[in-house]
Design an enzyme around this catalytic site. Structure first.
Site, PDB file in Angstrom:
ATOM      1  CG  HIS A  70      -1.976  -1.067   1.217  1.00 63.25           C
ATOM      2  ND1 HIS A  70      -3.239  -0.916   0.713  1.00 63.25           N
ATOM      3  CD2 HIS A  70      -1.899  -2.337   1.669  1.00 63.25           C
ATOM      4  CE1 HIS A  70      -3.916  -2.051   0.865  1.00 63.25           C
ATOM      5  NE2 HIS A  70      -3.126  -2.931   1.442  1.00 63.25           N
ATOM      6  CG  ASN A 143      -7.889  -4.292   1.012  1.00 64.56           C
ATOM      7  OD1 ASN A 143      -7.228  -3.282   1.249  1.00 64.56           O
ATOM      8  ND2 ASN A 143      -7.368  -5.503   1.004  1.00 64.56           N
ATOM      9  CG  HIS A 334      -2.552  -0.809  15.158  1.00 62.57           C
ATOM     10  ND1 HIS A 334      -2.507  -2.111  14.718  1.00 62.57           N
ATOM     11  CD2 HIS A 334      -2.172  -0.838  16.463  1.00 62.57           C
ATOM     12  CE1 HIS A 334      -2.117  -2.893  15.716  1.00 62.57           C
ATOM     13  NE2 HIS A 334      -1.904  -2.141  16.785  1.00 62.57           N
ATOM     14  CE1 TYR A 357      -2.484  -2.374   8.408  1.00 67.39           C
ATOM     15  CE2 TYR A 357      -2.462  -4.566   9.334  1.00 67.39           C
ATOM     16  CZ  TYR A 357      -2.766  -3.717   8.299  1.00 67.39           C
ATOM     17  OH  TYR A 357      -3.339  -4.197   7.151  1.00 67.39           O
TER      18      TYR A 357
HETATM   19 FE1  HDE Z   1      -2.577  -4.717   5.472  1.00 72.15          FE
HETATM   20  N1  HDE Z   1      -0.771  -3.939   5.981  1.00 72.15           N
HETATM   21  N2  HDE Z   1      -1.957  -6.537   6.113  1.00 72.15           N
HETATM   22  N3  HDE Z   1      -4.330  -5.576   4.865  1.00 72.15           N
HETATM   23  N4  HDE Z   1      -3.213  -2.968   4.837  1.00 72.15           N
HETATM   24  C1  HDE Z   1      -0.400  -2.665   5.803  1.00 72.15           C
HETATM   25  O1  HDE Z   1       0.691  -1.354   7.422  1.00 72.15           O
HETATM   26  C2  HDE Z   1      -0.868  -6.778   6.852  1.00 72.15           C
HETATM   27  C3  HDE Z   1      -4.690  -6.884   5.002  1.00 72.15           C
HETATM   28  C4  HDE Z   1      -4.455  -2.647   4.404  1.00 72.15           C
HETATM   29  O2  HDE Z   1      -3.221   3.560   3.968  1.00 72.15           O
HETATM   30  C5  HDE Z   1       0.930  -2.351   6.447  1.00 72.15           C
HETATM   31  O3  HDE Z   1       1.023   0.853   7.758  1.00 72.15           O
HETATM   32  C6  HDE Z   1      -0.801  -8.163   7.231  1.00 72.15           C
HETATM   33  C7  HDE Z   1      -6.100  -7.053   4.792  1.00 72.15           C
HETATM   34  C8  HDE Z   1      -4.511  -1.255   4.024  1.00 72.15           C
HETATM   35  O4  HDE Z   1      -1.637   3.411   5.465  1.00 72.15           O
HETATM   36  C9  HDE Z   1       1.308  -3.679   7.133  1.00 72.15           C
HETATM   37  C10 HDE Z   1      -1.903  -8.750   6.666  1.00 72.15           C
HETATM   38  C11 HDE Z   1      -6.567  -5.803   4.511  1.00 72.15           C
HETATM   39  C12 HDE Z   1      -3.225  -0.758   4.270  1.00 72.15           C
HETATM   40  C13 HDE Z   1       0.143  -4.574   6.742  1.00 72.15           C
HETATM   41  C14 HDE Z   1      -2.630  -7.721   5.977  1.00 72.15           C
HETATM   42  C15 HDE Z   1      -5.455  -4.898   4.551  1.00 72.15           C
HETATM   43  C16 HDE Z   1      -2.453  -1.842   4.772  1.00 72.15           C
HETATM   44  C17 HDE Z   1       1.940  -1.728   5.541  1.00 72.15           C
HETATM   45  C18 HDE Z   1      -2.326 -10.204   6.724  1.00 72.15           C
HETATM   46  C19 HDE Z   1      -7.999  -5.389   4.150  1.00 72.15           C
HETATM   47  C20 HDE Z   1      -2.744   0.655   4.007  1.00 72.15           C
HETATM   48  C21 HDE Z   1       2.043  -0.265   5.945  1.00 72.15           C
HETATM   49  C22 HDE Z   1      -2.427 -10.724   8.019  1.00 72.15           C
HETATM   50  C23 HDE Z   1      -8.965  -5.699   5.149  1.00 72.15           C
HETATM   51  C24 HDE Z   1      -3.013   1.548   5.174  1.00 72.15           C
HETATM   52  C25 HDE Z   1       1.209  -0.148   7.110  1.00 72.15           C
HETATM   53  C26 HDE Z   1      -2.583   2.953   4.840  1.00 72.15           C
HETATM   54  C27 HDE Z   1      -1.116  -1.722   5.168  1.00 72.15           C
HETATM   55  C28 HDE Z   1       0.082  -5.835   7.172  1.00 72.15           C
HETATM   56  C29 HDE Z   1      -3.812  -7.991   5.243  1.00 72.15           C
HETATM   57  C30 HDE Z   1      -5.614  -3.500   4.283  1.00 72.15           C
HETATM   58  C31 HDE Z   1       2.661  -4.239   6.782  1.00 72.15           C
HETATM   59  C32 HDE Z   1       0.283  -8.804   8.049  1.00 72.15           C
HETATM   60  C33 HDE Z   1      -6.896  -8.354   4.905  1.00 72.15           C
HETATM   61  C34 HDE Z   1      -5.706  -0.500   3.479  1.00 72.15           C
HETATM   62  O5  HDE Z   1       1.333  -3.547   8.509  1.00 72.15           O
END
Ligand code: HDE
Length: 696
Positions: A70, A143, A334, A357
């Site tokens: 993202h 999402n 987060h 997060y």
């Molecule tokens: Fe994320 N995801 N994600 N994700 N995600 C990040 O956090 C993660 C998942 C989503 O505009 C990271 O600050 C894991 C689902 C959005 O700043 C990180 C898993 C959904 C954004 C991270 C998921 C999301 C992130 C990278 C599986 C939809 C952007 C930078 C367990 C429900 C937020 C950050 C923004 C961002 C981890 C799966 C949505 C690495 C480990 C499911 C919208 O923490």
């Protein structure tokens, strides 16, 4: 303006560039910033030049690590207000009173590409909302698909490594069409449902203002009596849900790589504020096992026909950030930022996110004090015993441990009840093991549900997307394995894709069910049927009937759309009445993909358009991409000569044909019928029942 907004502005304006001369970081006025301090005019630069060293050092450290996923995003501020009290199922303070507006910050994003990648790639879009509630920050980090690719967060690094550019050459940027992703997908069938969404036009939103958002996981609402209710969150855009088509999306990447973020920015600047409705699917705790899938499995959705989405409030985005880095880049979401009344569940994907997060912000934002950044700061009072650390900006006083007597025992824990966050006392019992629940085993039924819920043209786009993606995969073994998986979703899908990518058609029995959920189709009515904020091009040349353009412009802007006059060159053209007419854009600087529809007015100018390859391409592409085309007077002849149809002699759309081509060949001024039919054709967004034109 709310207090919250004022707070943030004050914080950002602490350096006033217009308030006096240039200074160093220490506040010393600088005499000269164009030459470094040297020993003689042509001599070496001196180490003593503190202004030079400070300027370069700061510049050297301007970038922070981009988000690992993202990375590319666009943000906006706004507010949320509930329609009515939700006390019946949650005690969350911001969901109680329709008179209370809660400030929000939203960040939309793509997933795969780096910070500088193009907007209109085939990808999932992030839809993350931070609610600055009176009881602390609540982050709904969602999402634009309701399902995710994996079931357990421990697979996230594997999935993301496979999705990201290949490690040896860092290719492809912002794209999933490469071997490692499809290798992973073909070996991990739990990805299939989300992959179906990724291959559909949902992965190509026309605008962030026209896409849905989903919390994905099952969360839990908790009421004042401590009663829990499972909940799924849905955002629905007021402007309806609309997508681009693949060909358009690809051209947009070159014509305007900022297509989606510019669209969001411009709409807010123009005062047409994006609006979304928050809806919830509520599932009583007693129904936890009433579904043929597990509520804790994030690769599944609850069909709306089974559990309707209940609207509970609306969000309006009404302010652009002032500084991209300070706000959009530094915002830290987060999933575990929850408030009393909203709780988590044991979904193993959510559990992993609750760790990830906070952890990722530490390296991205350089330490544990990022919650003090203005965009992350709660409006609720913060009183903790956390101290010091990188970039600490609070001037803490008093005791920093608990219990204490020297600080009068403060800050004291709130105890249960009141406004304290009390975790829902879900009962847990089990043997430690690394094992997937049997209830998570079925990976095909909902992928098939999605496929069978699509209209013919949506299915055609999905097949074309699979052919494109797998056609870019070098390994034929991976291609065949992927096709075999698709055949498990629907055999004809597998056969169709196989034919396009030159691998043997899969054989084997019909598998998953053929049930459908019409609400999953893009054609399912959502939001208003409107042309508000749509961009419509009028192709003009010397001799154009400017009365027609003016009349249609008035009608379209009355309906909230924007009409731009486009000619072969910028400046002016001469109208049929001999008067100059101002051009908005020159053809070489634009493309049909940047517009929602095209209009060809009458007059002698159509002869020049007919001889201009750029104008002809504009018309053909608009038509080929299924968008509305309108023509008046001689403009109708031009459309006929291009085979774009419409009955040139009668006004309005031919009802038997209804291809979104609206003509009035007899018009001197556009008739009411013409205007109404053209507006209707634009509001329909796309007309897929057209015979495809051969390009060229
Ligand atoms: Fe994320 N995801 N994600 N994700 N995600 C990040 O956090 C993660 C998942 C989503 O505009 C990271 O600050 C894991 C689902 C959005 O700043 C990180 C898993 C959904 C954004 C991270 C998921 C999301 C992130 C990278 C599986 C939809 C952007 C930078 C367990 C429900 C937020 C950050 C923004 C961002 C981890 C799966 C949505 C690495 C480990 C499911 C919208 O923490």
């Amino acid at each position: 303006m709310s207090d919250h907004k004022q707070d943030q502005r004050a914080a950002f304006r602490s350096d006033d560039p217009a308030g006096g001369p240039l200074t160093t970081d220490q506040g010393t006025t600088v005499d000269h910033t164009d030459d470094s301090l040297k020993a003689g005019e042509r001599g070496p630069t001196l180490l003593e030049d503190f202004h030079f060293r400070e300027k370069l050092t700061h510049f050297d450290h301007e970038r922070i690590p981009e988000r690992v996923v993202h990375a590319r995003g666009a943000g906006a501020y706004g507010y949320f207000e509930p329609y009515a009290s939700c006390a019946e199922f949650t005690r969350a303070a911001f969901l109680q009173d329709p008179a209370v507006r809660t400030p929000v910050f939203v960040r939309f994003s793509t997933v795969q590409g780096p910070r500088g990648s193009a907007d209109t790639v085939r990808d999932v879009r992030g839809f993350a909302t931070k609610f600055y509630t009176s009881e602390g920050n609540y982050d709904l980090v969602g999402n634009n698909f309701p399902v995710f690719f994996i079931q357990d967060g421990i697979k996230f690094p594997d999935f993301v490594h496979a999705l990201k550019p290949e490690p040896h050459n860092d290719i492809p940027t912002g794209a999933s069409a490469h071997d490692t992703l499809w290798d992973f997908v073909s070996l991990q069938p739990e990805t299939l449902h989300a992959i179906m969404w990724l291959m559909s036009d949902r992965a190509l939103p026309r605008s962030y203002r026209m896409m849905q958002g989903f919390g994905v996981h099952t969360f839990r609402f908790v009421d004042a009596a401590g009663r829990g209710t499972f909940v799924k969150f849905h955002w629905t855009p007021k402007l309806g849900v609309h997508s681009l088509v693949w060909d358009e999306a690809q051209e947009c990447q070159g014509r305007d790589p900022d297509f989606n973020r510019r669209d969001l920015w411009d709409a807010i600047e123009a005062g047409v504020y994006p609006e979304y409705e928050l809806g919830v699917q509520l599932i009583p705790e007693d129904d936890e096992f009433a579904f043929d899938f597990d509520l804790l499995d994030a690769t599944k959705l609850i069909p709306e026909e089974q559990v309707p989405v209940r609207p509970i409030g609306r969000m309006v985005l009404d302010r652009n950030p002032e500084n991209f880095f300070a706000e959009t880049e530094q915002v830290a979401f987060h999933t575990a930022n929850v408030v009393p009344g909203i709780d988590l569940t044991d979904d193993p994907l959510l559990q992993a996110r609750n760790f990830s997060y906070l952890d990722t912000q530490l390296s991205r934002l350089g330490g544990p004090n990022f919650a003090q950044l203005p965009v992350n700061r709660p409006v609720a009072a913060v009183r903790t015993n956390q101290r010091d650390g990188m970039h600490q900006s609070a001037l803490h006083g008093g005791a920093n441990y608990s219990p204490n007597s020297l600080g009068g025992g403060c800050p004291m824990a709130g105890g249960s009840g009141g406004s304290s966050y009390t975790h829902y006392p879900a009962r847990v019992e089990g043997t430690k093991m690394r094992r997937r629940s049997e209830t998570f085993r079925d990976h095909y039924s909902q992928a098939a549900l999605f496929w069978h819920s699509m209209t013919n043209w949506e299915q055609r786009h999905i097949v074309e997307a699979f052919r494109f993606e797998l056609g870019k995969v070098e390994s034929r073994m991976i291609r065949s394995r992927a096709v075999a998986e698709l055949a498990m979703v629907d055999r004809m899908l597998g056969v169709e894709v196989a034919r396009g990518i030159g691998v043997p058609a899969p054989t084997g029995p019909e598998t998953a069910s053929k049930s459908a959920s019409p609400a999953l189709s893009l054609t399912h009515p959502r939001g208003d049927r409107t042309i508000r904020t749509r961009r419509i091009a009028a192709l003009v040349a010397d001799g154009v009937d400017t009365r027609q353009v003016a009349a249609i412009q008035e009608a379209l802007s009355g309906a909230g759309a924007v009409l731009e006059a486009i000619a072969a060159h910028d400046g002016e053209v001469t109208g049929a009445d001999g008067r100059p007419y101002l051009v908005d854009r020159a053809l070489p600087t634009v493309s049909s993909v940047l517009y929602d529809a095209v209009l060809v007015p009458g007059g002698t100018g159509t002869a020049s358009l007919a001889a201009d390859p750029d104008a002809l391409r504009f018309l053909r592409d608009t038509h080929r991409h299924g968008k509305a085309v309108g023509a008046l007077g001689t403009g109708a002849d031009l459309l006929n000569s291009l085979g774009m149809g419409g009955d040139a002699t009668s006004p309005g759309v031919d009802p038997a044909d209804s291809r979104g081509v609206v003509v009035d060949a007899a018009a001197t001024v556009p008739s009411m019928e013409f205007v109404a039919a053209f507006i209707e054709a634009v509001a329909a967004h796309r007309h897929w029942n057209r015979t495809p034109l051969v390009a060229g």
